[in-house]
Design a protein around this motif. Structure first.
Motif, short mmCIF file in Angstrom:
data_model
loop_
_atom_site.label_atom_id
_atom_site.label_comp_id
_atom_site.label_asym_id
_atom_site.label_seq_id
_atom_site.Cartn_x
_atom_site.Cartn_y
_atom_site.Cartn_z
N CYS A 362 -5.58 3.77 9.09
CA CYS A 362 -5.28 4.18 7.71
C CYS A 362 -5.75 5.60 7.43
O CYS A 362 -5.05 6.38 6.77
CB CYS A 362 -5.91 3.20 6.72
N VAL A 367 -3.68 8.87 2.46
CA VAL A 367 -3.35 8.22 1.18
C VAL A 367 -1.88 8.42 0.85
O VAL A 367 -1.33 9.51 1.01
CB VAL A 367 -4.24 8.78 0.05
N GLY A 368 -1.24 7.36 0.40
CA GLY A 368 0.17 7.41 0.02
C GLY A 368 1.12 7.04 1.13
O GLY A 368 2.30 6.77 0.86
N GLU A 370 3.04 4.83 3.86
CA GLU A 370 3.47 3.44 4.01
C GLU A 370 3.68 3.19 5.49
O GLU A 370 4.52 3.83 6.13
CB GLU A 370 4.75 3.18 3.21
N ARG A 392 1.04 0.01 1.81
CA ARG A 392 0.85 1.35 1.24
C ARG A 392 -0.65 1.62 1.19
O ARG A 392 -1.43 0.78 0.73
CB ARG A 392 1.44 1.45 -0.16
N GLU A 394 -3.54 3.04 -0.51
CA GLU A 394 -3.80 3.44 -1.90
C GLU A 394 -5.02 4.35 -2.04
O GLU A 394 -5.05 5.22 -2.92
CB GLU A 394 -4.00 2.20 -2.77
N ARG A 395 -6.03 4.12 -1.20
CA ARG A 395 -7.27 4.90 -1.37
C ARG A 395 -8.06 4.85 -0.08
O ARG A 395 -8.07 3.84 0.62
CB ARG A 395 -8.10 4.35 -2.53
N LEU A 416 -8.15 1.06 1.12
CA LEU A 416 -7.51 0.10 0.23
C LEU A 416 -6.01 0.14 0.51
O LEU A 416 -5.37 1.18 0.39
CB LEU A 416 -7.78 0.46 -1.23
N VAL A 417 -5.47 -1.02 0.91
CA VAL A 417 -4.04 -1.11 1.18
C VAL A 417 -3.42 -2.15 0.26
O VAL A 417 -4.09 -3.09 -0.20
CB VAL A 417 -3.76 -1.48 2.66
N SER A 418 -2.13 -1.99 -0.03
CA SER A 418 -1.44 -2.92 -0.92
C SER A 418 -0.12 -3.34 -0.31
O SER A 418 0.52 -2.58 0.43
CB SER A 418 -1.23 -2.30 -2.30
N GLU A 423 -3.83 -6.49 -3.04
CA GLU A 423 -4.62 -5.34 -2.59
C GLU A 423 -5.74 -5.85 -1.68
O GLU A 423 -6.41 -6.84 -2.01
CB GLU A 423 -5.24 -4.61 -3.78
N ILE A 444 -10.73 -0.36 -8.07
CA ILE A 444 -10.13 -1.58 -8.62
C ILE A 444 -11.01 -2.10 -9.75
O ILE A 444 -12.24 -2.22 -9.59
CB ILE A 444 -9.99 -2.67 -7.54
#
Length: 511
Positions: A362, A367-368, A370, A392, A394-395, A416-418, A423, A444
């Motif tokens: 990751c 970040v951002g 996918e 995705r 996220e952080r 942090l993935v979603s 999440e 979060i």
């Protein structure tokens, strides 16, 4: 409950009269799940806490409160406090022999250089197991005693999820033990430790320790009865029983396959070992009479997810109670998350799943991005299947931390993935979920989620009970040896409940 430091009385001299008091303090601690596949080397201590003399932070970790409290006590009294190394590794499996011996000898050499001292006040855990050592704390304390001699005070604070061996009880003058589970009182019990030490050094008490073997092993959360009421009685008795300085329950640690595993009651009295022994036995037999009633009700993953989905409001907390890194597991089981995915759950936050490789991927993506990502269920069998999702990112946070009281608990680099309304916090340093700040550290708001999936047996309770609409304890998979009747012990004793139904009767009949 601990007395205020003003109650220690005046005086900055030892029993020797005009010679200023000199005290040595250090910490060496971890909790060993001997069934865990994750071994501990020196890097594991350095990732959690390795503080050479003078480098321990102002705030304590779980097992180093004797150092920070000692600074305050000795500063108030004008005594000299010599600090040794503080080392703590998050619970896992067997400790590398070279690592244990190296840290042990580092602290013992510091003690030798500090001599002469009037006392040694230590922060230990009590459930460490190292290659070649069933009882490292007993080994360490015995060597401390050899260095300082029979008349110098030696005492330590312990975690209740420990092993009270005969060797360590013989080497130390007394122990204090966290009373609360979750362990919210580790600073208060360090204050108790120092209160009794000061009374001994100023000649106002002669602490002696009595230990009773309850012939059982169980889990004793103080967030519910009957243990809540039992511990409240201990607090009251410490205030009202003449000559009683401290009362503790060693819960024992059922994931430690060692010969003296089991529950004990420890009573410290002022010069009255007979009274302490009688009180320890009375309380220990009361605990035994309540065996099997302490644990919280548990659901399997299907029932737990159904109940969470049916809830009218959130956040509903599902705790994956046996994949608890605080008990030495990896913290990467996916059984419950897999069930949430299969049931189409949304508005879910997971804190955390340990997967350093996924975190590294990751961070490389950024970040951002996918990306397709496989994570979780790498460490051991019976922990679910790896999760394969397009996520995705996220952080990303370097060296993230969560809180536990005043302590800061490292989670390492975190991502942090979603995906699909879920999440997931992926962490690179194993850590159980101590506090809902685990979510805040990654941006979060846990109060805004319908379902929170965490990994902890009970330490989470103090924090999450303040925000949860409901808490569901889930027993999923087999990441932890939580049934002593069926656990394949090789070294642990077999003459205790629940391995045998009536250990006292077996003794009476020669069993």
């Amino acid at each position: 409950m601990p007395l205020p430091f003003s109650s220690f009385g005046p005086g900055a001299v030892s029993r020797k009269g005009s010679v200023p008091v000199r005290l040595f303090t250090a910490a060496l601690a971890t909790e060993t799940n001997t069934f865990s596949p994750i071994c501990i080397d020196r890097k594991a201590f350095e990732a959690s806490l390795y503080a050479p003399p003078g480098e321990h932070p102002e705030t304590p970790t779980l097992c180093s409160a004797p150092i920070t409290v000692g600074r305050r006590v000795c500063g108030d009294k004008g005594w000299t406090l010599i600090e040794g190394t503080a080392a703590w590794a998050d619970p896992a499996g067997l400790v590398n022999r070279e690592t244990y011996e190296g840290l042990r000898d580092e602290i013992l050499d510091q003690l030798r250089r500090a001599l002469p001292v009037d006392g040694v006040v230590l922060g230990l855990h009590g459930a460490m197991v190292a290659a070649g050592y069933d009882d490292p704390e007993g080994d360490f304390l015995s060597r401390v005693r050899e260095i300082v001699g029979p008349d110098v005070l030696v005492c330590a604070e312990l975690d209740p999820h420990s092993h009270m061996t005969a060797r360590r009880a013989e080497a130390a003058d007394f122990f204090t033990v966290f009373k609360e589970f979750p362990h919210t009182d580790f600073v208060e019990r360090a204050e108790d430790l120092w209160r009794i030490a000061v009374e001994r050094l100023e000649g106002r008490a002669r602490p002696v320790m009595s230990v009773f073997d309850c012939r059982m092993i169980d889990v004793f959360p103080t967030s519910r009865n009957p243990m809540r009421a039992f511990v409240d009685r201990l607090y009251a008795m410490e205030k009202t029983e003449p000559g009683v300085l401290s009362i503790s329950v060693i819960h024992g640690f059922m994931a430690g396959d060692v010969p003296e595993m089991g529950t004990r009651v420890v009573v410290v009295t002022d010069s009255d070992r007979e009274k302490g022994a009688a009180l320890a036995e009375r309380l220990g037999r009361e605990l035994y009479a309540l065996r099997g009633t302490f644990m919280m009700p548990q659901l399997d993953e299907k029932a737990a997810v159904s109940r969470a989905l049916e809830a009218n409001r959130g956040p509903v907390v599902i705790t994956d109670m046996w994949d608890n890194p605080g008990g030495g597991t990896a913290g990467d089981a996916t059984v419950i998350l897999g069930e949430l995915i299969a049931r189409g759950a949304r508005d879910v936050a997971v804190g955390t799943i340990w997967d350093p490789i996924a975190v590294q991927i990751c961070f490389s993506a950024g970040v951002g991005a996918e990306i397709p990502l496989r994570f979780g269920a790498k460490s051991a069998p019976f922990t679910g299947d790896p999760i394969d999702k397009r996520v995705r990112i996220e952080r990303l946070e370097r060296s993230a931390e969560q809180r536990f009281g005043d302590a800061r608990v490292p989670m390492g680099d975190c991502a942090l993935v979603s995906f699909d309304g879920i999440e997931v916090i992926l962490n690179s340093t194993r850590a159980q979920t101590w506090d809902h700040s685990v979510f805040g550290a990654m941006g979060i708001d846990p109060r805004a989620r319908k379902i929170l999936l965490i990994k902890s047996t009970n330490h989470f309770y103090d924090s999450f009970s303040k925000i949860a609409s409901e808490i569901i304890y889930c027993s999923a998979g087999r990441p932890y040896p939580n049934d002593p009747k069926t656990t394949p012990y090789l070294r642990a004793r077999r003459d205790i409940w629940p391995m045998v139904e009536d250990p006292w009767g077996d003794i009476a009949h020669g069993g």
